[in-house]
Scaffold this motif. Structure first.
Motif, PDB file in Angstrom:
ATOM      1  N   TYR A 109      17.037  -1.676  84.415  1.00 63.21           N
ATOM      2  CA  TYR A 109      16.943  -3.214  85.091  1.00 63.21           C
ATOM      3  C   TYR A 109      17.246  -3.121  86.641  1.00 63.21           C
ATOM      4  CZ  TYR A 109      18.921  -7.948  86.197  1.00 63.21           C
ATOM      5  OH  TYR A 109      19.148  -8.952  86.565  1.00 63.21           O
ATOM      6  N   LYS A 110      16.279  -3.647  87.250  1.00 70.39           N
ATOM      7  CA  LYS A 110      16.209  -3.597  88.645  1.00 70.39           C
ATOM      8  C   LYS A 110      16.129  -2.211  89.332  1.00 70.39           C
ATOM      9  CE  LYS A 110      17.330  -8.466  89.885  1.00 70.39           C
ATOM     10  NZ  LYS A 110      18.417  -9.205  90.530  1.00 70.39           N
ATOM     11  N   GLY A 111      15.473  -1.355  88.559  1.00 70.39           N
ATOM     12  CA  GLY A 111      15.382   0.129  88.968  1.00 70.39           C
ATOM     13  C   GLY A 111      16.640   1.104  88.394  1.00 70.39           C
ATOM     14  N   ASP A 112      17.508   0.486  88.068  1.00 70.12           N
ATOM     15  CA  ASP A 112      18.889   1.134  87.505  1.00 70.12           C
ATOM     16  C   ASP A 112      18.535   1.265  85.856  1.00 70.12           C
ATOM     17  OD1 ASP A 112      19.994   1.412  89.764  1.00 70.12           O
ATOM     18  OD2 ASP A 112      20.947  -0.612  89.929  1.00 70.12           O
ATOM     19  N   ASN A 113      19.234   2.510  85.727  1.00 73.40           N
ATOM     20  CA  ASN A 113      19.139   3.112  84.202  1.00 73.40           C
ATOM     21  C   ASN A 113      20.383   2.686  83.404  1.00 73.40           C
ATOM     22  OD1 ASN A 113      17.364   4.101  82.290  1.00 73.40           O
ATOM     23  ND2 ASN A 113      18.965   5.770  82.061  1.00 73.40           N
ATOM     24  N   TYR A 114      20.477   1.943  82.275  1.00 69.76           N
ATOM     25  CA  TYR A 114      21.583   1.758  81.627  1.00 69.76           C
ATOM     26  C   TYR A 114      21.353   2.422  80.095  1.00 69.76           C
ATOM     27  CZ  TYR A 114      22.618  -1.802  85.182  1.00 69.76           C
ATOM     28  OH  TYR A 114      22.533  -2.461  86.430  1.00 69.76           O
ATOM     29  N   ALA A 115      22.292   3.293  79.970  1.00 67.31           N
ATOM     30  CA  ALA A 115      21.932   3.926  78.471  1.00 67.31           C
ATOM     31  C   ALA A 115      22.698   2.967  77.374  1.00 67.31           C
ATOM     32  CB  ALA A 115      22.613   5.432  78.671  1.00 67.31           C
ATOM     33  N   LEU A 116      21.814   3.029  76.288  1.00 62.50           N
ATOM     34  CA  LEU A 116      22.585   2.387  75.178  1.00 62.50           C
ATOM     35  C   LEU A 116      23.802   3.090  74.570  1.00 62.50           C
ATOM     36  CD1 LEU A 116      22.246  -0.099  73.018  1.00 62.50           C
ATOM     37  CD2 LEU A 116      20.908   1.399  71.644  1.00 62.50           C
ATOM     38  N   THR A 117      24.845   2.296  74.671  1.00 62.94           N
ATOM     39  CA  THR A 117      26.044   3.054  74.317  1.00 62.94           C
ATOM     40  C   THR A 117      26.538   2.401  72.433  1.00 62.94           C
ATOM     41  OG1 THR A 117      27.615   1.288  74.963  1.00 62.94           O
ATOM     42  CG2 THR A 117      27.222   3.327  76.216  1.00 62.94           C
ATOM     43  N   GLN A 118      26.151   1.013  72.389  1.00 57.95           N
ATOM     44  CA  GLN A 118      26.627   0.568  71.064  1.00 57.95           C
ATOM     45  C   GLN A 118      25.715  -0.675  70.935  1.00 57.95           C
ATOM     46  OE1 GLN A 118      28.426  -2.387  70.811  1.00 57.95           O
ATOM     47  NE2 GLN A 118      30.004  -2.259  72.515  1.00 57.95           N
ATOM     48  N   MET A 136      23.068 -15.745  63.781  1.00 56.59           N
ATOM     49  CA  MET A 136      23.753 -14.580  63.910  1.00 56.59           C
ATOM     50  C   MET A 136      22.968 -14.116  65.342  1.00 56.59           C
ATOM     51  SD  MET A 136      24.047 -11.893  60.769  1.00 56.59           S
ATOM     52  CE  MET A 136      24.933 -10.679  61.428  1.00 56.59           C
ATOM     53  N   GLU A 137      23.847 -13.329  65.924  1.00 56.22           N
ATOM     54  CA  GLU A 137      23.363 -12.799  67.132  1.00 56.22           C
ATOM     55  C   GLU A 137      23.631 -11.305  67.312  1.00 56.22           C
ATOM     56  OE1 GLU A 137      24.069 -15.179  70.480  1.00 56.22           O
ATOM     57  OE2 GLU A 137      23.915 -13.562  72.127  1.00 56.22           O
ATOM     58  N   MET A 138      22.596 -10.389  67.910  1.00 56.54           N
ATOM     59  CA  MET A 138      22.686  -8.754  68.059  1.00 56.54           C
ATOM     60  C   MET A 138      23.180  -8.668  69.622  1.00 56.54           C
ATOM     61  SD  MET A 138      20.702  -5.717  66.673  1.00 56.54           S
ATOM     62  CE  MET A 138      19.367  -6.086  67.722  1.00 56.54           C
ATOM     63  N   HIS A 139      24.173  -7.989  69.902  1.00 53.39           N
ATOM     64  CA  HIS A 139      24.306  -7.424  71.134  1.00 53.39           C
ATOM     65  C   HIS A 139      24.049  -5.942  71.391  1.00 53.39           C
ATOM     66  CE1 HIS A 139      26.835 -11.224  72.111  1.00 53.39           C
ATOM     67  NE2 HIS A 139      25.585 -11.515  72.375  1.00 53.39           N
ATOM     68  N   LEU A 140      23.093  -5.418  72.351  1.00 53.97           N
ATOM     69  CA  LEU A 140      22.887  -3.960  72.408  1.00 53.97           C
ATOM     70  C   LEU A 140      23.583  -3.852  73.900  1.00 53.97           C
ATOM     71  CD1 LEU A 140      19.762  -5.146  71.273  1.00 53.97           C
ATOM     72  CD2 LEU A 140      19.809  -2.955  70.618  1.00 53.97           C
ATOM     73  N   VAL A 141      24.565  -3.068  74.069  1.00 52.72           N
ATOM     74  CA  VAL A 141      25.308  -2.703  75.100  1.00 52.72           C
ATOM     75  C   VAL A 141      25.016  -1.517  75.939  1.00 52.72           C
ATOM     76  CG1 VAL A 141      27.549  -2.636  75.812  1.00 52.72           C
ATOM     77  CG2 VAL A 141      27.359  -4.005  74.093  1.00 52.72           C
ATOM     78  N   ARG A 148      28.606  -0.146  84.891  1.00 51.28           N
ATOM     79  CA  ARG A 148      28.219  -1.203  84.972  1.00 51.28           C
ATOM     80  C   ARG A 148      27.252  -1.644  83.618  1.00 51.28           C
ATOM     81  NH1 ARG A 148      24.804  -2.262  90.066  1.00 51.28           N
ATOM     82  NH2 ARG A 148      24.015  -0.333  89.525  1.00 51.28           N
ATOM     83  N   LEU A 149      27.240  -3.035  83.141  1.00 46.52           N
ATOM     84  CA  LEU A 149      26.770  -3.200  81.704  1.00 46.52           C
ATOM     85  C   LEU A 149      25.450  -4.092  81.782  1.00 46.52           C
ATOM     86  CD1 LEU A 149      30.271  -3.947  79.981  1.00 46.52           C
ATOM     87  CD2 LEU A 149      28.541  -1.763  79.902  1.00 46.52           C
ATOM     88  N   ALA A 196      12.255 -12.996  77.965  1.00 47.84           N
ATOM     89  CA  ALA A 196      13.741 -12.908  77.951  1.00 47.84           C
ATOM     90  C   ALA A 196      14.299 -13.929  79.063  1.00 47.84           C
ATOM     91  CB  ALA A 196      14.131 -11.536  78.090  1.00 47.84           C
ATOM     92  N   LEU A 197      15.506 -14.287  79.002  1.00 52.70           N
ATOM     93  CA  LEU A 197      16.170 -15.134  79.750  1.00 52.70           C
ATOM     94  C   LEU A 197      17.460 -14.058  80.368  1.00 52.70           C
ATOM     95  CD1 LEU A 197      16.533 -18.513  77.669  1.00 52.70           C
ATOM     96  CD2 LEU A 197      14.973 -18.154  79.940  1.00 52.70           C
ATOM     97  N   LEU A 198      17.403 -13.929  81.636  1.00 52.22           N
ATOM     98  CA  LEU A 198      18.230 -13.224  82.416  1.00 52.22           C
ATOM     99  C   LEU A 198      19.207 -14.204  83.257  1.00 52.22           C
ATOM    100  CD1 LEU A 198      15.690 -11.393  81.796  1.00 52.22           C
ATOM    101  CD2 LEU A 198      16.004 -10.621  84.349  1.00 52.22           C
ATOM    102  N   TYR A 199      20.591 -13.621  83.269  1.00 52.13           N
ATOM    103  CA  TYR A 199      21.534 -14.173  83.998  1.00 52.13           C
ATOM    104  C   TYR A 199      22.727 -13.320  84.069  1.00 52.13           C
ATOM    105  CZ  TYR A 199      24.664 -15.393  79.990  1.00 52.13           C
ATOM    106  OH  TYR A 199      25.554 -15.557  79.219  1.00 52.13           O
ATOM    107  N   ALA A 200      23.495 -13.598  85.229  1.00 47.00           N
ATOM    108  CA  ALA A 200      24.616 -13.112  85.327  1.00 47.00           C
ATOM    109  C   ALA A 200      25.985 -13.536  84.548  1.00 47.00           C
ATOM    110  CB  ALA A 200      25.090 -13.035  86.901  1.00 47.00           C
ATOM    111  N   GLY A 201      26.575 -12.853  83.619  1.00 50.66           N
ATOM    112  CA  GLY A 201      27.597 -13.450  82.846  1.00 50.66           C
ATOM    113  C   GLY A 201      28.904 -12.130  82.816  1.00 50.66           C
ATOM    114  N   SER A 202      29.240 -12.087  81.537  1.00 49.98           N
ATOM    115  CA  SER A 202      30.546 -11.582  81.158  1.00 49.98           C
ATOM    116  C   SER A 202      30.431 -11.040  79.744  1.00 49.98           C
ATOM    117  CB  SER A 202      31.815 -12.325  81.165  1.00 49.98           C
ATOM    118  OG  SER A 202      31.714 -13.148  80.302  1.00 49.98           O
ATOM    119  N   LEU A 203      31.532 -10.084  79.522  1.00 54.77           N
ATOM    120  CA  LEU A 203      31.654  -9.687  78.113  1.00 54.77           C
ATOM    121  C   LEU A 203      32.178 -10.884  77.500  1.00 54.77           C
ATOM    122  CD1 LEU A 203      33.977  -6.388  78.358  1.00 54.77           C
ATOM    123  CD2 LEU A 203      31.401  -6.633  78.067  1.00 54.77           C
TER     124      LEU A 203
END
Ligand code: ZN
Length: 256
Positions: A109-118, A136-141, A148-149, A196-203
């Motif tokens: 995302y924007k050049g940074d690598n985020y590894a899937l944890t769960q 239902m909704e699935m969340h890949l964290v 950062r998430l 996809a829809l992208l926005y800044a949010g929270s847990l």
């Protein structure tokens, strides 16, 4: 010291010890049950660590609308989802697959690598799409090296049986027994369209930490009615209601 005083001191010491043990316990228990006083509207007051649940201005989930999203030509998101090995657990709030080989799946995302944890599941869906909810909704964290998430949200509608999840779902009712290594083909699980829809949010669970990049896929995946019911037998309702968006910008793009 008179004997009764000694007894008093001993009782006081024991009482202090048990208080100490209590204080070391986990933060106040949270749930999805409003009537029990620990549901989503109470999260912010249960523990000072949870205050963003009440005061945050970038909370999730929100109601998303494709028509209102800003369409950008740039591509900020690349999904690298293939086979994931790990363990399926019932953590009391959801069914969660803890990924063992974190480097194997990731989101750029924007050049940074985020590894899937769960990844884990909610019913009904937490986000709304164009005024609709899904069963239902699935969340890949996904996490980067500084913690950062980036969370990928995938809606699930009722339809044909989901083969990619069939093996995990066979084990849903037996998750309190010995854990077993599992493997899931996330490539086959993701929707065909990467819009996809992208926005800044929270847990969407306490402590409701912000600065979470949300990537919510527009196209839902399917599960059979039986598969959805199997989950709902364990969790009748484990969703946080829609939060105010406070004019947040939502961007739409086709992730790679
Ligand atoms: Zn979630």
């Amino acid at each position: 010291m008179p004997r009764f005083q000694r007894a008093y001191v001993a009782i006081l010491a024991a009482w202090t010890l048990s208080l100490g043990a209590l204080a070391e316990e986990k933060p106040a228990h949270w749930s999805y049950n409003e009537r029990a006083g620990s549901g989503p509207s109470h999260w912010g007051a249960l523990d000072s660590d949870n205050r963003l649940c009440k005061t945050g201005l970038q909370q999730s989930p929100i109601a998303l609308h494709t028509r209102e999203a800003q369409r950008l030509a740039e591509r900020d998101v690349t999904l690298h989802f293939g086979s994931a090995k790990g363990e399926l657990v019932n953590n009391g709030h959801t069914i969660q697959f803890n990924v063992a080989d974190a480097a194997a799946n990731a989101v750029t995302y924007k050049g940074d690598n985020y590894a899937l944890t769960q990844f884990h599941f909610h019913t009904p869906s937490e986000h709304h799409l164009n005024g609709k909810t899904f069963p239902m909704e699935m969340h890949l964290v996904n996490k980067d090296s500084s913690g950062r998430l980036t969370v990928v949200g995938v809606f699930i509608k009722q339809g044909s049986k989901n083969d990619a999840l069939a093996r995990l779902w066979d084990r849903l009712s037996a998750l309190d027994t010995a854990q077993k290594a599992e493997e899931v083909d996330l490539g086959a699980l993701m929707p065909a369209s990467h819009e996809a829809l992208l926005y800044a949010g929270s847990l969407t669970t306490p402590p409701c930490s912000e600065d979470v990049n949300w990537i919510v896929m527009v196209q839902p995946i399917e599960m059979s009615g039986q598969q959805i019911q199997a989950f709902q037998k364990l969790f009748r309702n484990n969703h946080r209601p829609i939060q105010r968006d406070h004019g947040r910008r939502v961007v739409e793009e086709a992730a790679m």
